[in-house]
Design a protein around this motif. Structure first.
Motif, PDB file in Angstrom:
ATOM      1  N   GLY A 198       0.833  -1.189   0.000  1.00 41.93           N
ATOM      2  CA  GLY A 198       0.000   0.000   0.000  1.00 41.93           C
ATOM      3  C   GLY A 198       0.871   1.244   0.000  1.00 41.93           C
ATOM      4  N   VAL A 199       0.503   2.235   0.784  1.00 39.48           N
ATOM      5  CA  VAL A 199       1.244   3.496   0.859  1.00 39.48           C
ATOM      6  C   VAL A 199       2.452   3.286   1.768  1.00 39.48           C
ATOM      7  CG1 VAL A 199       1.137   5.914   1.542  1.00 39.48           C
ATOM      8  CG2 VAL A 199      -0.860   4.824   0.488  1.00 39.48           C
ATOM      9  N   ILE A 200       3.631   3.285   1.179  1.00 39.21           N
ATOM     10  CA  ILE A 200       4.857   3.012   1.917  1.00 39.21           C
ATOM     11  C   ILE A 200       5.728   4.273   1.931  1.00 39.21           C
ATOM     12  CG2 ILE A 200       6.846   1.482   2.138  1.00 39.21           C
ATOM     13  CD1 ILE A 200       4.107   0.089   2.390  1.00 39.21           C
ATOM     14  N   ASP A 201       6.327   4.544   3.070  1.00 41.44           N
ATOM     15  CA  ASP A 201       7.091   5.781   3.288  1.00 41.44           C
ATOM     16  C   ASP A 201       8.467   5.671   2.642  1.00 41.44           C
ATOM     17  OD1 ASP A 201       7.766   8.265   4.154  1.00 41.44           O
ATOM     18  OD2 ASP A 201       7.626   7.828   6.296  1.00 41.44           O
ATOM     19  N   MET A 205       7.289   7.774  -2.639  1.00 44.14           N
ATOM     20  CA  MET A 205       6.094   8.371  -2.058  1.00 44.14           C
ATOM     21  C   MET A 205       6.289   9.869  -1.843  1.00 44.14           C
ATOM     22  SD  MET A 205       3.007   7.862  -1.407  1.00 44.14           S
ATOM     23  CE  MET A 205       3.124   6.103  -1.750  1.00 44.14           C
ATOM     24  N   ASP A 206       7.504  10.282  -1.501  1.00 39.85           N
ATOM     25  CA  ASP A 206       7.783  11.710  -1.368  1.00 39.85           C
ATOM     26  C   ASP A 206       7.535  12.431  -2.688  1.00 39.85           C
ATOM     27  OD1 ASP A 206       8.473  11.507   1.293  1.00 39.85           O
ATOM     28  OD2 ASP A 206      10.637  11.448   0.930  1.00 39.85           O
ATOM     29  N   ARG A 207       7.917  11.788  -3.791  1.00 40.40           N
ATOM     30  CA  ARG A 207       7.685  12.413  -5.098  1.00 40.40           C
ATOM     31  C   ARG A 207       6.191  12.470  -5.408  1.00 40.40           C
ATOM     32  NH1 ARG A 207      12.167   9.075  -6.289  1.00 40.40           N
ATOM     33  NH2 ARG A 207      10.856   7.543  -7.379  1.00 40.40           N
ATOM     34  N   VAL A 208       5.476  11.414  -5.087  1.00 43.55           N
ATOM     35  CA  VAL A 208       4.039  11.367  -5.353  1.00 43.55           C
ATOM     36  C   VAL A 208       3.305  12.459  -4.581  1.00 43.55           C
ATOM     37  CG1 VAL A 208       1.945   9.989  -5.034  1.00 43.55           C
ATOM     38  CG2 VAL A 208       4.012   8.925  -5.965  1.00 43.55           C
ATOM     39  N   THR A 209       3.707  12.675  -3.331  1.00 38.55           N
ATOM     40  CA  THR A 209       3.018  13.645  -2.467  1.00 38.55           C
ATOM     41  C   THR A 209       3.576  15.052  -2.596  1.00 38.55           C
ATOM     42  OG1 THR A 209       4.531  13.259  -0.597  1.00 38.55           O
ATOM     43  CG2 THR A 209       2.574  11.831  -0.764  1.00 38.55           C
ATOM     44  N   GLY A 210       4.636  15.225  -3.376  1.00 40.90           N
ATOM     45  CA  GLY A 210       5.314  16.513  -3.421  1.00 40.90           C
ATOM     46  C   GLY A 210       6.088  16.792  -2.150  1.00 40.90           C
ATOM     47  N   ASN A 211       6.209  15.762  -1.303  1.00 42.34           N
ATOM     48  CA  ASN A 211       6.909  15.857  -0.016  1.00 42.34           C
ATOM     49  C   ASN A 211       6.397  17.029   0.819  1.00 42.34           C
ATOM     50  OD1 ASN A 211       8.675  14.831   1.876  1.00 42.34           O
ATOM     51  ND2 ASN A 211      10.418  16.019   1.123  1.00 42.34           N
ATOM     52  N   THR A 212       5.084  17.226   0.771  1.00 39.67           N
ATOM     53  CA  THR A 212       4.451  18.262   1.580  1.00 39.67           C
ATOM     54  C   THR A 212       3.619  17.592   2.665  1.00 39.67           C
ATOM     55  OG1 THR A 212       2.424  18.367   0.242  1.00 39.67           O
ATOM     56  CG2 THR A 212       4.300  19.755  -0.443  1.00 39.67           C
ATOM     57  N   GLY A 215       0.198  16.782   1.256  1.00 38.43           N
ATOM     58  CA  GLY A 215       0.220  15.628   0.368  1.00 38.43           C
ATOM     59  C   GLY A 215       0.385  14.322   1.132  1.00 38.43           C
ATOM     60  N   ARG A 216       1.275  14.342   2.111  1.00 43.00           N
ATOM     61  CA  ARG A 216       1.491  13.137   2.916  1.00 43.00           C
ATOM     62  C   ARG A 216       0.231  12.786   3.707  1.00 43.00           C
ATOM     63  NH1 ARG A 216       6.489  11.156   3.922  1.00 43.00           N
ATOM     64  NH2 ARG A 216       5.963  10.672   6.080  1.00 43.00           N
ATOM     65  N   GLN A 217      -0.427  13.786   4.231  1.00 45.45           N
ATOM     66  CA  GLN A 217      -1.616  13.518   5.031  1.00 45.45           C
ATOM     67  C   GLN A 217      -2.728  12.922   4.173  1.00 45.45           C
ATOM     68  OE1 GLN A 217      -1.637  13.802   8.472  1.00 45.45           O
ATOM     69  NE2 GLN A 217      -3.484  12.562   8.146  1.00 45.45           N
ATOM     70  N   GLN A 218      -2.829  13.363   2.941  1.00 40.67           N
ATOM     71  CA  GLN A 218      -3.833  12.796   2.038  1.00 40.67           C
ATOM     72  C   GLN A 218      -3.590  11.298   1.835  1.00 40.67           C
ATOM     73  OE1 GLN A 218      -3.638  15.175  -1.525  1.00 40.67           O
ATOM     74  NE2 GLN A 218      -5.005  16.747  -0.725  1.00 40.67           N
ATOM     75  N   MET A 219      -2.332  10.918   1.703  1.00 40.01           N
ATOM     76  CA  MET A 219      -2.015   9.512   1.522  1.00 40.01           C
ATOM     77  C   MET A 219      -2.269   8.733   2.812  1.00 40.01           C
ATOM     78  SD  MET A 219      -1.331   9.476  -1.606  1.00 40.01           S
ATOM     79  CE  MET A 219      -0.862   7.764  -1.794  1.00 40.01           C
ATOM     80  N   ILE A 220      -1.923   9.323   3.943  1.00 43.63           N
ATOM     81  CA  ILE A 220      -2.185   8.667   5.228  1.00 43.63           C
ATOM     82  C   ILE A 220      -3.679   8.471   5.425  1.00 43.63           C
ATOM     83  CG2 ILE A 220      -2.071   8.992   7.741  1.00 43.63           C
ATOM     84  CD1 ILE A 220       0.665  10.372   7.250  1.00 43.63           C
ATOM     85  N   ASP A 221      -4.461   9.465   5.022  1.00 42.08           N
ATOM     86  CA  ASP A 221      -5.914   9.387   5.176  1.00 42.08           C
ATOM     87  C   ASP A 221      -6.522   8.256   4.350  1.00 42.08           C
ATOM     88  OD1 ASP A 221      -5.850  11.515   6.907  1.00 42.08           O
ATOM     89  OD2 ASP A 221      -6.493  13.001   5.417  1.00 42.08           O
ATOM     90  N   SER A 222      -5.810   7.804   3.316  1.00 42.60           N
ATOM     91  CA  SER A 222      -6.317   6.698   2.496  1.00 42.60           C
ATOM     92  C   SER A 222      -6.060   5.346   3.143  1.00 42.60           C
ATOM     93  CB  SER A 222      -5.665   6.731   1.102  1.00 42.60           C
ATOM     94  OG  SER A 222      -4.311   6.285   1.145  1.00 42.60           O
ATOM     95  N   GLU A 223      -5.312   5.349   4.250  1.00 43.73           N
ATOM     96  CA  GLU A 223      -4.944   4.114   4.931  1.00 43.73           C
ATOM     97  C   GLU A 223      -5.779   3.924   6.196  1.00 43.73           C
ATOM     98  OE1 GLU A 223      -3.242   1.675   4.162  1.00 43.73           O
ATOM     99  OE2 GLU A 223      -1.549   2.200   2.886  1.00 43.73           O
ATOM    100  N   PRO A 224      -6.645   2.910   6.254  1.00 42.80           N
ATOM    101  CA  PRO A 224      -7.431   2.674   7.461  1.00 42.80           C
ATOM    102  C   PRO A 224      -6.588   2.519   8.719  1.00 42.80           C
ATOM    103  CG  PRO A 224      -8.332   1.402   5.652  1.00 42.80           C
ATOM    104  CD  PRO A 224      -7.044   2.001   5.157  1.00 42.80           C
ATOM    105  N   ILE A 225      -5.376   2.028   8.573  1.00 40.72           N
ATOM    106  CA  ILE A 225      -4.514   1.826   9.737  1.00 40.72           C
ATOM    107  C   ILE A 225      -4.023   3.150  10.312  1.00 40.72           C
ATOM    108  CG2 ILE A 225      -2.273   1.656   8.554  1.00 40.72           C
ATOM    109  CD1 ILE A 225      -1.704  -0.819  10.304  1.00 40.72           C
TER     110      ILE A 225
END
Length: 262
Positions: A198-201, A205-212, A215-225
């Motif tokens: 899934g979403v791995i740090d 992933m930094d490039r996908v999120t723009g390392n902001t 952006g990171r929080q949006q990816m974290i929010d997609s993870e139920p965990i």
């Protein structure tokens, strides 16, 4: 960046990689580096292969700092000659090949299907799918000589739909390729499986999120965990699939994604 938390390390009488040889593509960073280091910690000799020479050499040096033996080879998995040369160096250095983790991959740069440049489609599919095919094509005869396992790195985008058609298609292709090849060699001493992270740090992933932070929080929010996964958590899954503990596991696409695709 990874938090480098102390993660549980599987312990089993079946978890023994002493004096084996593992080949890991995309080993310069992220999941590939974590997997190479995990093999080394368990006693394997590790060949690290990547197009990024500097990062790849850093991984090899980290393995040697652990007291392991490593060989760094520059390899573009899109090129048949590169893959063959990397595996030839593997045999010259260590004499055999027991395990392979085909991890090298790239993310897609923008574009819905109608807007996606043909060159971008080719870049993603050539790396993420053709690269796995070429790696397996030349790994399989070597591993068949004494038996072993191959684990291909797909994605949660390999088991359900996500935006990013080239990446999603390539990762679905990795799962299909894995299942087909697993059946083709089911009656041999070679087991072939896949891991779907899934979403791995990672740096990707930094490039996908723009390392902001946003952006990171949006990816974290997609993870139920409620967090990103660690590269080491994927490495643990790879090693389990390569170990004798997974001796009855064949053609499986193991989802390790914090519940993202549930």
């Amino acid at each position: 960046m990874s938090s480098n938390r102390d993660l549980p390390k599987p312990q089993s009488e079946y978890w023994n990689f002493e004096n084996t040889v593992a080949f890991v593509t995309g080993a310069a960073s992220g999941i590939g580096r974590a997997t190479a280091l995990a093999f080394a910690r368990e006693g394997a000799n590790v060949v690290v292969a990547d197009i990024d020479e500097n990062g790849n050499q850093e991984t090899a040096e980290q393995i040697e700092e652990l007291g392991g033996d490593a060989l760094a080879v520059t390899c573009d998995v899109r090129e048949s000659e590169d893959v063959q040369a990397a595996l030839e160096e593997t045999i010259e250095e260590f004499g055999c090949l027991d395990f392979a983790c085909n991890n090298a991959g790239v993310e897609q740069q923008g574009g819905n299907v109608a807007d996606l440049a043909e060159a971008e489609w080719d870049r993603v599919v050539d790396t993420d799918l053709r690269g796995v095919f070429l790696s397996m094509k030349y790994e399989i005869p070597l591993i068949l000589e004494q038996g072993g396992a191959i684990v291909n790195i797909s994605s949660g985008a390999g088991v359900k739909g996500f935006p990013g058609a080239a990446y999603c298609a390539a990762k679905h292709g990795v799962v299909g390729l894995t299942k087909s090849a697993a059946l083709e060699y089911a009656d041999t001493d070679l087991r072939i499986n896949a891991v779907c992270p899934g979403v791995i740090d990672t740096a990707m992933m930094d490039r996908v999120t723009g390392n902001t932070e946003e952006g990171r929080q949006q990816m974290i929010d997609s993870e139920p965990i409620g967090r990103m996964g660690e590269p080491e958590e994927i490495a643990n899954a790879v090693l389990w699939l390569c170990s004798d503990a997974a001796s009855f596991t064949l053609g499986h696409a193991m989802v390790v994604d914090g519940g993202q695709t549930v």
